[in-house]
Design a protein around this motif. Sequence first.
Motif, PDB file in Angstrom:
ATOM      1  N   SER A  52       0.829  -1.212   0.000  1.00 49.65           N
ATOM      2  CA  SER A  52       0.000   0.000   0.000  1.00 49.65           C
ATOM      3  C   SER A  52       0.859   1.256   0.000  1.00 49.65           C
ATOM      4  CB  SER A  52      -0.934   0.019   1.222  1.00 49.65           C
ATOM      5  OG  SER A  52      -0.198  -0.175   2.419  1.00 49.65           O
ATOM      6  N   ILE A  53       0.242   2.368  -0.422  1.00 52.69           N
ATOM      7  CA  ILE A  53       0.817   3.715  -0.382  1.00 52.69           C
ATOM      8  C   ILE A  53      -0.028   4.555   0.567  1.00 52.69           C
ATOM      9  CG2 ILE A  53       1.107   5.853  -1.717  1.00 52.69           C
ATOM     10  CD1 ILE A  53       1.910   4.147  -4.096  1.00 52.69           C
ATOM     11  N   TRP A  54       0.653   5.318   1.451  1.00 49.86           N
ATOM     12  CA  TRP A  54      -0.050   6.089   2.480  1.00 49.86           C
ATOM     13  C   TRP A  54       0.275   7.569   2.383  1.00 49.86           C
ATOM     14  CZ3 TRP A  54      -2.858   3.848   6.801  1.00 49.86           C
ATOM     15  CH2 TRP A  54      -3.039   2.467   6.670  1.00 49.86           C
ATOM     16  N   ALA A  55      -0.663   8.383   2.850  1.00 45.68           N
ATOM     17  CA  ALA A  55      -0.498   9.840   2.854  1.00 45.68           C
ATOM     18  C   ALA A  55      -1.005  10.402   4.172  1.00 45.68           C
ATOM     19  CB  ALA A  55      -1.271  10.468   1.692  1.00 45.68           C
ATOM     20  N   THR A  56      -0.554  11.620   4.487  1.00 45.93           N
ATOM     21  CA  THR A  56      -0.983  12.298   5.710  1.00 45.93           C
ATOM     22  C   THR A  56      -1.591  13.645   5.344  1.00 45.93           C
ATOM     23  OG1 THR A  56      -0.264  12.973   7.908  1.00 45.93           O
ATOM     24  CG2 THR A  56       1.294  13.338   6.107  1.00 45.93           C
ATOM     25  N   GLU A  57      -1.829  14.497   6.350  1.00 39.50           N
ATOM     26  CA  GLU A  57      -2.445  15.809   6.101  1.00 39.50           C
ATOM     27  C   GLU A  57      -1.809  16.869   7.000  1.00 39.50           C
ATOM     28  OE1 GLU A  57      -6.813  17.971   5.685  1.00 39.50           O
ATOM     29  OE2 GLU A  57      -6.701  15.962   6.554  1.00 39.50           O
ATOM     30  N   HIS A  58      -1.181  17.853   6.372  1.00 45.33           N
ATOM     31  CA  HIS A  58      -0.594  18.976   7.101  1.00 45.33           C
ATOM     32  C   HIS A  58      -0.638  20.231   6.240  1.00 45.33           C
ATOM     33  CE1 HIS A  58       0.812  17.204  10.803  1.00 45.33           C
ATOM     34  NE2 HIS A  58       1.338  16.181  10.145  1.00 45.33           N
ATOM     35  N   TYR A  59      -0.523  21.376   6.923  1.00 43.77           N
ATOM     36  CA  TYR A  59      -0.583  22.666   6.244  1.00 43.77           C
ATOM     37  C   TYR A  59       0.442  23.633   6.824  1.00 43.77           C
ATOM     38  CZ  TYR A  59      -5.041  20.780   4.660  1.00 43.77           C
ATOM     39  OH  TYR A  59      -5.999  19.960   4.112  1.00 43.77           O
ATOM     40  N   GLY A  60       1.047  24.416   5.965  1.00 46.88           N
ATOM     41  CA  GLY A  60       1.730  25.632   6.390  1.00 46.88           C
ATOM     42  C   GLY A  60       3.208  25.578   6.633  1.00 46.88           C
ATOM     43  N   ILE A 124      -3.133  18.567  15.985  1.00 42.57           N
ATOM     44  CA  ILE A 124      -2.460  19.057  17.182  1.00 42.57           C
ATOM     45  C   ILE A 124      -2.039  20.515  17.069  1.00 42.57           C
ATOM     46  CG2 ILE A 124      -0.459  18.745  18.700  1.00 42.57           C
ATOM     47  CD1 ILE A 124      -0.451  15.793  17.839  1.00 42.57           C
ATOM     48  N   ALA A 125      -1.459  20.897  15.931  1.00 42.40           N
ATOM     49  CA  ALA A 125      -0.801  22.200  15.824  1.00 42.40           C
ATOM     50  C   ALA A 125      -1.805  23.358  15.805  1.00 42.40           C
ATOM     51  CB  ALA A 125       0.072  22.255  14.574  1.00 42.40           C
ATOM     52  N   PRO A 126      -1.706  24.297  16.750  1.00 44.90           N
ATOM     53  CA  PRO A 126      -2.622  25.444  16.748  1.00 44.90           C
ATOM     54  C   PRO A 126      -2.549  26.268  15.474  1.00 44.90           C
ATOM     55  CG  PRO A 126      -1.524  25.266  18.874  1.00 44.90           C
ATOM     56  CD  PRO A 126      -0.853  24.281  17.965  1.00 44.90           C
ATOM     57  N   ASN A 277       3.577  28.921  17.035  1.00 44.96           N
ATOM     58  CA  ASN A 277       2.712  28.274  18.024  1.00 44.96           C
ATOM     59  C   ASN A 277       2.585  29.166  19.263  1.00 44.96           C
ATOM     60  OD1 ASN A 277       1.424  26.656  19.891  1.00 44.96           O
ATOM     61  ND2 ASN A 277       2.656  24.848  19.492  1.00 44.96           N
ATOM     62  N   PRO A 278       1.409  29.729  19.501  1.00 44.46           N
ATOM     63  CA  PRO A 278       1.223  30.573  20.682  1.00 44.46           C
ATOM     64  C   PRO A 278       1.160  29.777  21.982  1.00 44.46           C
ATOM     65  CG  PRO A 278      -0.850  30.301  19.530  1.00 44.46           C
ATOM     66  CD  PRO A 278       0.196  29.632  18.678  1.00 44.46           C
ATOM     67  N   GLY A 279       1.115  28.447  21.880  1.00 41.49           N
ATOM     68  CA  GLY A 279       1.052  27.608  23.075  1.00 41.49           C
ATOM     69  C   GLY A 279      -0.321  26.998  23.264  1.00 41.49           C
ATOM     70  N   TYR A 280      -0.419  26.044  24.188  1.00 41.65           N
ATOM     71  CA  TYR A 280      -1.658  25.306  24.425  1.00 41.65           C
ATOM     72  C   TYR A 280      -2.391  25.774  25.676  1.00 41.65           C
ATOM     73  CZ  TYR A 280       0.205  22.132  20.901  1.00 41.65           C
ATOM     74  OH  TYR A 280       0.702  21.605  19.725  1.00 41.65           O
ATOM     75  N   GLU A 281      -1.920  26.832  26.277  1.00 42.57           N
ATOM     76  CA  GLU A 281      -2.539  27.355  27.487  1.00 42.57           C
ATOM     77  C   GLU A 281      -4.011  27.657  27.250  1.00 42.57           C
ATOM     78  OE1 GLU A 281      -2.593  28.066  31.346  1.00 42.57           O
ATOM     79  OE2 GLU A 281      -0.582  28.025  30.451  1.00 42.57           O
ATOM     80  N   GLY A 282      -4.891  27.051  28.080  1.00 40.97           N
ATOM     81  CA  GLY A 282      -6.313  27.362  28.018  1.00 40.97           C
ATOM     82  C   GLY A 282      -7.079  26.668  26.913  1.00 40.97           C
ATOM     83  N   ILE A 283      -6.438  25.771  26.142  1.00 41.64           N
ATOM     84  CA  ILE A 283      -7.137  25.085  25.055  1.00 41.64           C
ATOM     85  C   ILE A 283      -7.696  23.775  25.593  1.00 41.64           C
ATOM     86  CG2 ILE A 283      -6.964  24.090  22.750  1.00 41.64           C
ATOM     87  CD1 ILE A 283      -4.618  25.918  22.188  1.00 41.64           C
ATOM     88  N   GLY A 285      -9.013  20.177  25.983  1.00 40.72           N
ATOM     89  CA  GLY A 285      -8.710  18.958  25.262  1.00 40.72           C
ATOM     90  C   GLY A 285      -7.256  18.800  24.882  1.00 40.72           C
ATOM     91  N   TYR A 286      -6.443  19.826  25.152  1.00 42.11           N
ATOM     92  CA  TYR A 286      -5.025  19.771  24.789  1.00 42.11           C
ATOM     93  C   TYR A 286      -4.135  19.936  26.016  1.00 42.11           C
ATOM     94  CZ  TYR A 286      -6.303  19.752  19.893  1.00 42.11           C
ATOM     95  OH  TYR A 286      -6.823  19.382  18.674  1.00 42.11           O
TER      96      TYR A 286
END
Length: 377
Positions: A52-60, A124-126, A277-283, A285-286
């Motif tokens: 099989s061939i696999w792919a993922t998903e990311h941006y930026g 994961i990435a904000p 990344n401004p950080g995960y403070e106050g998010i 579920g993270y």
Amino acid sequence: MHCGVMVTGYNQGDWPRLMKGDYGRPPAIPDAQNMDDTLYMGELVEPLGFDSIWATEHYGSAYSMQPNPLQYLAYWAGRTSRVDVGTAVIVAPWWNPVRLASEISMLDILLKGRRLHLGIGRGIAPHEYASLGYPIDQSHKYFYDVINVLKASDGAERFEFKGDVYDIPPTTIRPQARHKGELTRDIKVAFTTEASARMAAENGLGQMFVAGDNVDEMTDKVRRFNAIRRELGLPPDQPTTLLWMYCAETSEEAEEGWTYFFNQLTAAQRHYFEWNNPGYEGIAGYEEYLLRQRADVGTAEAGFAARRSTQPIGTPDEIIEKIRAMQATISCEKLVVHVFYGGMPRDKAEKSLKLFAEKVLPEVQAMPTPINPKSLG
């Protein structure tokens, strides 16, 4: 054992520019050149005998230049005739669920009888959430609405849905899939916390390891997940495991692979925890990622030593033994190997892939995949 290849593009050398915020110039090596090399590697997968061939998903960022994985896998569906395709992962909260169900159905048509193995994640990435305009603090709601729309639509002539986010009037997915009613039977999802594991089990999802922890942590996660599934009256699950591969004739040559792996861990650290990344403070579920960020457990140094025992980097015999040991501890059913990463030159990646295909792949594909006692809750 089923053995696939992750075919995704990176621009490892661009990280110094990104970390400096130097956007007044383009990358030293154009993204198109990196992707051309990635496509070259992808062309080797089917002829070399992989499944099989696999792919993922990311941006930026330069971490993984792979947006819509279904678009990319449609390309490979047309370029191949035998291999399956897989996603590791589609990030569900970034999709309109009707659009996603429709694109999955279309890809199933294009595969002409071959299968799409679905891995789905929460993201994961904000900075990715911010750029796409989705609220990261509501990611769980979006994730499970999308999952449940996919399930409701799979096999239905007509369906409607009312969830926490989406209110979908009666509609139909067209074109109807070849494997109608079977597309969502074995969705795998990456998760880390006990709460996420329980939610995944309650929604009928299986387990996926992306990159992998150390063996003890992976074994414990599989055991705990299957304990939850047993409580719910569900059979035990066998995970899909994604690992980083570099195959060489000697241990001395293979040591170079650990340099590329360390580079890849560094890129992941930057993508998820440092760059833009401004950080995960106050998010909501993270909280676990906030703790990881504060404790620096997301750093390349923290993850490197633990993973030397799990990643298939070494000689053919060493790699076979690692994969056999992995199956014996976590009962993995499918293995997906990353083969071109961390600034690895294309010629070295090609040599590694061909050596793996010649001396390791037949042993892996012949390897039984039983559910082992350590994996049972």
